[in-house]
Design a protein around this motif. Structure first.
Motif, PDB file in Angstrom:
ATOM      1  N   ASP A 160       0.793  -1.238   0.000  1.00  0.00           N
ATOM      2  CA  ASP A 160       0.000   0.000   0.000  1.00  0.00           C
ATOM      3  C   ASP A 160       0.823   1.284   0.000  1.00  0.00           C
ATOM      4  O   ASP A 160       0.268   2.381   0.022  1.00  0.00           O
ATOM      5  CB  ASP A 160      -0.953   0.010   1.198  1.00  0.00           C
ATOM      6  CG  ASP A 160      -0.222  -0.113   2.539  1.00  0.00           C
ATOM      7  OD1 ASP A 160       1.025  -0.087   2.557  1.00  0.00           O
ATOM      8  OD2 ASP A 160      -0.911  -0.252   3.571  1.00  0.00           O
ATOM      9  N   GLY A 161       2.161   1.198  -0.011  1.00  0.00           N
ATOM     10  CA  GLY A 161       2.993   2.400  -0.065  1.00  0.00           C
ATOM     11  C   GLY A 161       3.143   3.124   1.261  1.00  0.00           C
ATOM     12  O   GLY A 161       3.596   4.269   1.303  1.00  0.00           O
ATOM     13  N   LYS A 162       2.822   2.462   2.361  1.00  0.00           N
ATOM     14  CA  LYS A 162       2.951   3.090   3.671  1.00  0.00           C
ATOM     15  C   LYS A 162       4.382   2.971   4.185  1.00  0.00           C
ATOM     16  O   LYS A 162       5.005   1.912   4.095  1.00  0.00           O
ATOM     17  CB  LYS A 162       2.004   2.429   4.669  1.00  0.00           C
ATOM     18  CG  LYS A 162       2.087   3.024   6.061  1.00  0.00           C
ATOM     19  CD  LYS A 162       1.146   2.317   7.038  1.00  0.00           C
ATOM     20  CE  LYS A 162       1.271   2.898   8.438  1.00  0.00           C
ATOM     21  NZ  LYS A 162       0.363   2.205   9.400  1.00  0.00           N
ATOM     22  N   GLU A 163       4.906   4.063   4.736  1.00  0.00           N
ATOM     23  CA  GLU A 163       6.237   4.025   5.340  1.00  0.00           C
ATOM     24  C   GLU A 163       6.167   3.279   6.667  1.00  0.00           C
ATOM     25  O   GLU A 163       5.408   3.637   7.559  1.00  0.00           O
ATOM     26  CB  GLU A 163       6.777   5.441   5.584  1.00  0.00           C
ATOM     27  CG  GLU A 163       8.171   5.459   6.181  1.00  0.00           C
ATOM     28  CD  GLU A 163       8.696   6.860   6.447  1.00  0.00           C
ATOM     29  OE1 GLU A 163       8.782   7.244   7.631  1.00  0.00           O
ATOM     30  OE2 GLU A 163       8.996   7.577   5.473  1.00  0.00           O
ATOM     31  N   MET A 164       7.004   2.224   6.799  1.00  0.00           N
ATOM     32  CA  MET A 164       7.006   1.415   8.002  1.00  0.00           C
ATOM     33  C   MET A 164       8.029   1.896   9.020  1.00  0.00           C
ATOM     34  O   MET A 164       7.801   1.820  10.221  1.00  0.00           O
ATOM     35  CB  MET A 164       7.266  -0.052   7.641  1.00  0.00           C
ATOM     36  CG  MET A 164       6.262  -0.621   6.631  1.00  0.00           C
ATOM     37  SD  MET A 164       4.540  -0.378   7.144  1.00  0.00           S
ATOM     38  CE  MET A 164       4.469  -1.427   8.592  1.00  0.00           C
ATOM     39  N   PHE A 165       9.189   2.343   8.523  1.00  0.00           N
ATOM     40  CA  PHE A 165      10.155   2.980   9.426  1.00  0.00           C
ATOM     41  C   PHE A 165      11.172   3.748   8.605  1.00  0.00           C
ATOM     42  O   PHE A 165      11.264   3.595   7.382  1.00  0.00           O
ATOM     43  CB  PHE A 165      10.840   1.964  10.350  1.00  0.00           C
ATOM     44  CG  PHE A 165      11.746   0.972   9.668  1.00  0.00           C
ATOM     45  CD1 PHE A 165      13.090   1.263   9.433  1.00  0.00           C
ATOM     46  CD2 PHE A 165      11.277  -0.279   9.292  1.00  0.00           C
ATOM     47  CE1 PHE A 165      13.918   0.347   8.828  1.00  0.00           C
ATOM     48  CE2 PHE A 165      12.103  -1.209   8.682  1.00  0.00           C
ATOM     49  CZ  PHE A 165      13.437  -0.893   8.450  1.00  0.00           C
ATOM     50  N   ARG A 166      11.924   4.593   9.298  1.00  0.00           N
ATOM     51  CA  ARG A 166      12.972   5.384   8.663  1.00  0.00           C
ATOM     52  C   ARG A 166      14.183   5.450   9.572  1.00  0.00           C
ATOM     53  O   ARG A 166      14.073   5.331  10.798  1.00  0.00           O
ATOM     54  CB  ARG A 166      12.479   6.793   8.344  1.00  0.00           C
ATOM     55  CG  ARG A 166      12.081   7.593   9.573  1.00  0.00           C
ATOM     56  CD  ARG A 166      11.827   9.056   9.283  1.00  0.00           C
ATOM     57  NE  ARG A 166      10.730   9.280   8.343  1.00  0.00           N
ATOM     58  CZ  ARG A 166      10.436  10.485   7.863  1.00  0.00           C
ATOM     59  NH1 ARG A 166      11.151  11.543   8.226  1.00  0.00           N
ATOM     60  NH2 ARG A 166       9.413  10.633   7.037  1.00  0.00           N
ATOM     61  N   VAL A 167      15.358   5.623   8.949  1.00  0.00           N
ATOM     62  CA  VAL A 167      16.621   5.752   9.673  1.00  0.00           C
ATOM     63  C   VAL A 167      17.383   6.916   9.049  1.00  0.00           C
ATOM     64  O   VAL A 167      17.474   7.000   7.812  1.00  0.00           O
ATOM     65  CB  VAL A 167      17.466   4.465   9.582  1.00  0.00           C
ATOM     66  CG1 VAL A 167      18.822   4.653  10.273  1.00  0.00           C
ATOM     67  CG2 VAL A 167      16.720   3.288  10.185  1.00  0.00           C
ATOM     68  N   SER A 168      17.923   7.798   9.862  1.00  0.00           N
ATOM     69  CA  SER A 168      18.701   8.920   9.346  1.00  0.00           C
ATOM     70  C   SER A 168      20.070   8.430   8.881  1.00  0.00           C
ATOM     71  O   SER A 168      20.800   7.781   9.629  1.00  0.00           O
ATOM     72  CB  SER A 168      18.871  10.002  10.422  1.00  0.00           C
ATOM     73  OG  SER A 168      19.740  11.026   9.948  1.00  0.00           O
ATOM     74  N   SER A 169      20.428   8.761   7.628  1.00  0.00           N
ATOM     75  CA  SER A 169      21.732   8.378   7.093  1.00  0.00           C
ATOM     76  C   SER A 169      22.816   9.384   7.451  1.00  0.00           C
ATOM     77  O   SER A 169      23.991   9.066   7.431  1.00  0.00           O
ATOM     78  CB  SER A 169      21.650   8.252   5.565  1.00  0.00           C
ATOM     79  OG  SER A 169      20.718   7.280   5.177  1.00  0.00           O
ATOM     80  N   GLY A 170      22.421  10.619   7.717  1.00  0.00           N
ATOM     81  CA  GLY A 170      23.396  11.660   8.041  1.00  0.00           C
ATOM     82  C   GLY A 170      23.913  12.395   6.832  1.00  0.00           C
ATOM     83  O   GLY A 170      24.629  13.387   6.958  1.00  0.00           O
ATOM     84  N   SER A 171      23.549  11.937   5.633  1.00  0.00           N
ATOM     85  CA  SER A 171      23.951  12.600   4.399  1.00  0.00           C
ATOM     86  C   SER A 171      23.134  12.015   3.259  1.00  0.00           C
ATOM     87  O   SER A 171      22.540  10.944   3.387  1.00  0.00           O
ATOM     88  CB  SER A 171      25.439  12.396   4.123  1.00  0.00           C
ATOM     89  OG  SER A 171      25.817  12.999   2.888  1.00  0.00           O
ATOM     90  N   TYR A 172      23.119  12.728   2.137  1.00  0.00           N
ATOM     91  CA  TYR A 172      22.376  12.187   0.996  1.00  0.00           C
ATOM     92  C   TYR A 172      23.181  11.097   0.319  1.00  0.00           C
ATOM     93  O   TYR A 172      24.392  11.010   0.456  1.00  0.00           O
ATOM     94  CB  TYR A 172      21.974  13.294   0.024  1.00  0.00           C
ATOM     95  CG  TYR A 172      23.089  14.099  -0.589  1.00  0.00           C
ATOM     96  CD1 TYR A 172      23.541  15.268   0.003  1.00  0.00           C
ATOM     97  CD2 TYR A 172      23.664  13.715  -1.797  1.00  0.00           C
ATOM     98  CE1 TYR A 172      24.544  16.019  -0.563  1.00  0.00           C
ATOM     99  CE2 TYR A 172      24.674  14.468  -2.384  1.00  0.00           C
ATOM    100  CZ  TYR A 172      25.109  15.620  -1.765  1.00  0.00           C
ATOM    101  OH  TYR A 172      26.107  16.367  -2.335  1.00  0.00           O
ATOM    102  N   THR A 173      22.465  10.266  -0.418  1.00  0.00           N
ATOM    103  CA  THR A 173      23.096   9.133  -1.084  1.00  0.00           C
ATOM    104  C   THR A 173      22.460   8.901  -2.446  1.00  0.00           C
ATOM    105  O   THR A 173      21.262   9.117  -2.630  1.00  0.00           O
ATOM    106  CB  THR A 173      22.986   7.850  -0.230  1.00  0.00           C
ATOM    107  OG1 THR A 173      23.596   6.764  -0.917  1.00  0.00           O
ATOM    108  CG2 THR A 173      21.546   7.509   0.077  1.00  0.00           C
ATOM    109  N   GLY A 174      23.289   8.461  -3.407  1.00  0.00           N
ATOM    110  CA  GLY A 174      22.795   8.093  -4.719  1.00  0.00           C
ATOM    111  C   GLY A 174      22.894   6.607  -4.968  1.00  0.00           C
ATOM    112  O   GLY A 174      22.541   6.123  -6.035  1.00  0.00           O
ATOM    113  N   ALA A 175      23.415   5.865  -3.987  1.00  0.00           N
ATOM    114  CA  ALA A 175      23.624   4.426  -4.141  1.00  0.00           C
ATOM    115  C   ALA A 175      22.342   3.654  -3.833  1.00  0.00           C
ATOM    116  O   ALA A 175      21.457   4.126  -3.123  1.00  0.00           O
ATOM    117  CB  ALA A 175      24.740   3.959  -3.217  1.00  0.00           C
ATOM    118  N   SER A 176      22.274   2.449  -4.367  1.00  0.00           N
ATOM    119  CA  SER A 176      21.183   1.542  -4.057  1.00  0.00           C
ATOM    120  C   SER A 176      21.548   0.705  -2.840  1.00  0.00           C
ATOM    121  O   SER A 176      22.689   0.252  -2.735  1.00  0.00           O
ATOM    122  CB  SER A 176      20.910   0.610  -5.240  1.00  0.00           C
ATOM    123  OG  SER A 176      20.692   1.346  -6.417  1.00  0.00           O
ATOM    124  N   PRO A 177      20.628   0.492  -1.904  1.00  0.00           N
ATOM    125  CA  PRO A 177      20.956  -0.348  -0.746  1.00  0.00           C
ATOM    126  C   PRO A 177      21.091  -1.808  -1.152  1.00  0.00           C
ATOM    127  O   PRO A 177      20.263  -2.339  -1.895  1.00  0.00           O
ATOM    128  CB  PRO A 177      19.763  -0.134   0.197  1.00  0.00           C
ATOM    129  CG  PRO A 177      18.634   0.289  -0.701  1.00  0.00           C
ATOM    130  CD  PRO A 177      19.257   1.033  -1.828  1.00  0.00           C
TER     131      PRO A 177
END
Length: 207
Positions: free
Chosen positions: A48-65
């Motif tokens: 359904d596209g709901k955000e389940m959780f988030r974690v701060s990376s401390g900077s932007y990223t262009g890489a794929s996890p």
């Protein structure tokens, strides 16, 4: 982030972040994991596209996890590589080269005991599961190609125009090929062959 119907291409849902999303989502356990330019690593429920959780990376990223088990690995433009625990929902460790401070745009390749990725410091970095550097391999330019791992070897391109094959455990060079143009693309492996494209429009296949 968009979710489309595989049957007819209809948009099922979309999720708006705080900045561009350049990386490819990682998919596991019914969740899509993304890290983007808003400096946030997110887990989005596919149903359904709901955000389940988030974690701060401390900077932007262009890489794929890169996902392995209950962990995600990715580099940032704060010159760090992060391992995020998906169960604890926090950063488990951060790696930064002790001397060379350059961003990571390459996406990681992960095995049980190695995390390998390229850096804009012209190095390929080989880390252990605890986030400690085991080896680095120097190339002649930025490494924005995302490595692939197979058969105990690392396959990766560099913007110096060379394609490298390295020993996974030691980082020692096994062989190289000079394409003569930057190799920022990521290699694909199938049926005993490796395929990679270069910036001069050529596609190479190695056996």
């Amino acid at each position: 982030l968009y979710c489309l119907s595989a049957r007819n291409g209809a948009v099922l849902w979309q999720f708006k972040t705080g900045g561009p999303v350049h990386g490819t989502p990682g998919i596991s356990g019914g969740l899509a994991f993304i890290a983007g330019c808003d400096e946030i690593f997110r887990a989005i429920r596919i149903s359904d596209g709901k955000e389940m959780f988030r974690v701060s990376s401390g900077s932007y990223t262009g890489a794929s996890p890169a996902l392995r088990g209950a962990f995600a690995f990715y580099g940032t433009f704060a010159n760090e590589v992060l391992m995020v625990s998906l169960s604890a929902r926090r950063v488990a460790w951060r790696y930064q080269h002790p001397e060379r401070r350059f961003p990571f745009y390459s996406s990681a390749a992960v095995t049980a005991d190695r995390v390998v990725l390229g850096g804009r410091d012209k190095l390929v970095h080989g880390l252990n599961a605890a986030g400690k550097v085991v080896w680095t391999f120097a190339t002649g330019a930025r490494v924005e190609s995302s490595p692939a791992i197979a058969g105990g070897r690392v396959f990766v391109g560099s913007n110096d125009g060379k394609f490298y094959v390295l020993n996974l455990n030691s980082g020692a060079k096994i062989w190289e090929f000079n394409a003569g143009a930057p190799l920022s693309a990521s290699p694909a492996i199938a049926n005993g062959r490796i395929i990679i494209g270069s910036q001069d429009g050529r596609l190479y296949c190695f056996g």
